[in-house]
Scaffold this motif. Structure first.
Motif, PDB file in Angstrom:
ATOM      1  N   VAL A  45     -34.784 -36.877 -13.758  1.00 54.06           N
ATOM      2  CA  VAL A  45     -33.353 -36.550 -13.764  1.00 54.06           C
ATOM      3  C   VAL A  45     -33.202 -35.076 -14.119  1.00 54.06           C
ATOM      4  CG1 VAL A  45     -32.437 -38.841 -14.274  1.00 54.06           C
ATOM      5  CG2 VAL A  45     -33.093 -37.347 -16.151  1.00 54.06           C
ATOM      6  N   VAL A 101     -34.983 -41.540 -21.214  1.00 50.58           N
ATOM      7  CA  VAL A 101     -35.112 -40.201 -20.644  1.00 50.58           C
ATOM      8  C   VAL A 101     -35.913 -39.359 -21.624  1.00 50.58           C
ATOM      9  CG1 VAL A 101     -33.908 -38.151 -19.827  1.00 50.58           C
ATOM     10  CG2 VAL A 101     -32.897 -40.407 -19.460  1.00 50.58           C
ATOM     11  N   GLU A 117     -25.991 -36.306 -15.361  1.00 47.56           N
ATOM     12  CA  GLU A 117     -27.394 -36.312 -14.961  1.00 47.56           C
ATOM     13  C   GLU A 117     -27.486 -36.790 -13.515  1.00 47.56           C
ATOM     14  OE1 GLU A 117     -29.749 -35.531 -17.252  1.00 47.56           O
ATOM     15  OE2 GLU A 117     -28.465 -35.604 -19.009  1.00 47.56           O
ATOM     16  N   SER A 118     -28.434 -36.257 -12.783  1.00 49.87           N
ATOM     17  CA  SER A 118     -28.715 -36.764 -11.441  1.00 49.87           C
ATOM     18  C   SER A 118     -30.207 -36.641 -11.187  1.00 49.87           C
ATOM     19  CB  SER A 118     -27.928 -35.988 -10.385  1.00 49.87           C
ATOM     20  OG  SER A 118     -28.290 -34.629 -10.402  1.00 49.87           O
ATOM     21  N   GLY A 119     -30.720 -37.467 -10.301  1.00 47.23           N
ATOM     22  CA  GLY A 119     -32.141 -37.417 -10.019  1.00 47.23           C
ATOM     23  C   GLY A 119     -32.578 -38.457  -9.024  1.00 47.23           C
ATOM     24  N   ASN A 136     -30.242 -32.109 -15.575  1.00 42.08           N
ATOM     25  CA  ASN A 136     -28.948 -31.818 -16.186  1.00 42.08           C
ATOM     26  C   ASN A 136     -28.638 -30.346 -15.944  1.00 42.08           C
ATOM     27  OD1 ASN A 136     -27.308 -30.638 -18.431  1.00 42.08           O
ATOM     28  ND2 ASN A 136     -27.033 -32.802 -18.881  1.00 42.08           N
ATOM     29  N   SER A 163     -27.313 -41.207 -10.517  1.00 41.68           N
ATOM     30  CA  SER A 163     -26.408 -40.285 -11.200  1.00 41.68           C
ATOM     31  C   SER A 163     -25.764 -41.039 -12.353  1.00 41.68           C
ATOM     32  CB  SER A 163     -25.353 -39.726 -10.253  1.00 41.68           C
ATOM     33  OG  SER A 163     -24.589 -40.758  -9.696  1.00 41.68           O
ATOM     34  N   ARG A 219     -34.790 -30.591 -17.020  1.00 35.84           N
ATOM     35  CA  ARG A 219     -35.326 -31.686 -16.198  1.00 35.84           C
ATOM     36  C   ARG A 219     -36.150 -32.592 -17.098  1.00 35.84           C
ATOM     37  NH1 ARG A 219     -37.514 -31.822 -10.311  1.00 35.84           N
ATOM     38  NH2 ARG A 219     -39.052 -33.481 -10.417  1.00 35.84           N
TER      39      ARG A 219
END
Length: 75
Positions: free
Chosen positions: A42, A66, A26-28, A44, A14, A50
């Motif tokens: 990741v 990214v 962002e997380s993933g 958003n 994250s 993605r």
């Protein structure tokens, strides 16, 4: 950027990024591909976007790339 081990060589990631007065969360998930390198994805929520992510660690320096349909960001 923060990491939490999910299992084996996989981690939840994250991050909170800011640019031009705007903040993005962002997380993933990433997995080790060897040699202090990790790849994964990741997401958003703000933009429902993605993307793929590549991380590389050298000493105390972490490089992040990214890639999504909106472009490429290098951190």
């Amino acid at each position: 950027m923060s990491f939490a081990r999910i299992e084996g060589k996989s981690f939840r990631v994250s991050a909170l990024c800011s640019t031009g007065g705007r903040r993005f969360e962002e997380s993933g998930r990433v997995s080790s591909v060897g040699g202090n390198r990790y790849t994964g994805w990741v997401f958003n929520e703000q933009f429902n976007e993605r993307g793929s992510v590549a991380l590389s660690q050298r000493g105390s320096r972490l490089s992040v790339t990214v890639t999504s349909s909106r472009g490429v960001a290098n951190l």
